[in-house]
Design a protein around this motif. Structure first.
Motif, PDB file in Angstrom:
ATOM      1  N   PRO A 251       0.830  -1.211   0.000  1.00 13.22           N
ATOM      2  CA  PRO A 251       0.000   0.000   0.000  1.00 13.22           C
ATOM      3  C   PRO A 251       0.866   1.263   0.000  1.00 13.22           C
ATOM      4  CG  PRO A 251      -0.819  -1.559   1.623  1.00 13.22           C
ATOM      5  CD  PRO A 251       0.489  -2.105   1.114  1.00 13.22           C
ATOM      6  N   GLY A 252       0.420   2.257  -0.765  1.00 13.05           N
ATOM      7  CA  GLY A 252       1.130   3.522  -0.832  1.00 13.05           C
ATOM      8  C   GLY A 252       2.496   3.402  -1.484  1.00 13.05           C
ATOM      9  N   LYS A 253       2.691   2.324  -2.261  1.00 11.29           N
ATOM     10  CA  LYS A 253       3.989   2.053  -2.885  1.00 11.29           C
ATOM     11  C   LYS A 253       5.110   2.116  -1.857  1.00 11.29           C
ATOM     12  CE  LYS A 253       2.532   3.615  -7.412  1.00 11.29           C
ATOM     13  NZ  LYS A 253       2.741   4.564  -8.511  1.00 11.29           N
ATOM     14  N   PHE A 254       4.849   1.505  -0.680  1.00 13.45           N
ATOM     15  CA  PHE A 254       5.867   1.490   0.367  1.00 13.45           C
ATOM     16  C   PHE A 254       7.134   0.844  -0.174  1.00 13.45           C
ATOM     17  CE2 PHE A 254       8.085  -0.178   4.066  1.00 13.45           C
ATOM     18  CZ  PHE A 254       8.179   0.978   4.823  1.00 13.45           C
ATOM     19  N   PRO A 255       8.281   1.459   0.094  1.00 15.73           N
ATOM     20  CA  PRO A 255       9.525   0.999  -0.528  1.00 15.73           C
ATOM     21  C   PRO A 255      10.153  -0.207   0.168  1.00 15.73           C
ATOM     22  CG  PRO A 255       9.979   2.840   0.923  1.00 15.73           C
ATOM     23  CD  PRO A 255       8.480   2.659   0.912  1.00 15.73           C
ATOM     24  N   PRO A 256      10.512  -1.233  -0.589  1.00 10.46           N
ATOM     25  CA  PRO A 256      11.279  -2.323   0.024  1.00 10.46           C
ATOM     26  C   PRO A 256      12.742  -1.889   0.152  1.00 10.46           C
ATOM     27  CG  PRO A 256      10.902  -2.794  -2.282  1.00 10.46           C
ATOM     28  CD  PRO A 256      10.171  -1.512  -1.974  1.00 10.46           C
ATOM     29  N   ALA A 257      13.413  -2.361   1.179  1.00  7.90           N
ATOM     30  CA  ALA A 257      14.841  -2.086   1.331  1.00  7.90           C
ATOM     31  C   ALA A 257      15.620  -2.930   0.338  1.00  7.90           C
ATOM     32  CB  ALA A 257      15.286  -2.398   2.751  1.00  7.90           C
ATOM     33  N   GLN A 258      16.789  -2.454  -0.017  1.00  4.68           N
ATOM     34  CA  GLN A 258      17.652  -3.221  -0.901  1.00  4.68           C
ATOM     35  C   GLN A 258      18.003  -4.539  -0.212  1.00  4.68           C
ATOM     36  OE1 GLN A 258      21.056  -1.093  -2.286  1.00  4.68           O
ATOM     37  NE2 GLN A 258      21.718  -2.753  -3.605  1.00  4.68           N
ATOM     38  N   GLY A 259      17.824  -5.635  -0.927  1.00  3.88           N
ATOM     39  CA  GLY A 259      18.131  -6.956  -0.385  1.00  3.88           C
ATOM     40  C   GLY A 259      16.974  -7.638   0.325  1.00  3.88           C
ATOM     41  N   MET A 260      15.823  -6.968   0.420  1.00  2.17           N
ATOM     42  CA  MET A 260      14.658  -7.561   1.088  1.00  2.17           C
ATOM     43  C   MET A 260      14.118  -8.723   0.269  1.00  2.17           C
ATOM     44  SD  MET A 260      12.421  -7.548   3.516  1.00  2.17           S
ATOM     45  CE  MET A 260      10.737  -7.998   3.854  1.00  2.17           C
TER      46      MET A 260
END
Length: 142
Positions: A50-59
């Motif tokens: 939701p809300g284009k929540f950002p994934p962390a690099q490597g998630m």
């Protein structure tokens, strides 16, 4: 018979509570010393949060579910708690419209609270073994 004065009782309760918290953090630290075993299988694709929540690099995402209006995504990062915490702090700070509202890191766990895009929530990180940190992202409408 011993009678405790009123100011002594709150002090004793505080000491007991702090002792329990300290014991819990020692248990968490033990997990960070364990060798890593098999992980849950990764999802075939990165979910759109939701809300284009950002994934962390490597998630690496392992699941996503709805609990009423709340979305909970789970996964892990193949890093220790410090770098994993930094990865999520930087991802939230770098995402358009998102801000970090609270940021905390202990020896084996951390939290990054956030708001943005009409949502609020928390990224909970727990180092479960030597080189892997479990990630739980909770996103709810603000």
């Amino acid at each position: 018979m011993i009678h405790l004065q009123r100011p002594v009782l709150p002090a004793l309760l505080t000491i007991c509570a702090l002792t329990l918290v300290a014991c819990g953090s020692e248990k968490d630290k033990e997990g960070a010393k364990r060798a890593c075993g098999i992980t849950a299988p990764a999802m075939k694709s990165v979910p759109t949060l939701p809300g284009k929540f950002p994934p962390a690099q490597g998630m690496i995402f392992t699941g996503i579910k709805k609990q009423g209006p709340t979305t909970v995504a789970t996964g892990y990062i193949n890093q220790t708690i410090g770098p994993a915490h930094d990865a999520y702090t930087n991802a939230v700070k770098g995402a358009s419209g998102y801000t970090v509202t609270k940021n905390e890191q202990d020896a084996a766990d951390a939290e990054v609270n956030f708001k943005g895009a009409g949502n609020s929530g928390q990224v909970k990180l727990l180092q479960e073994c030597k080189s892997r940190t479990k990630v739980t992202i909770t996103i709810r409408p603000a």
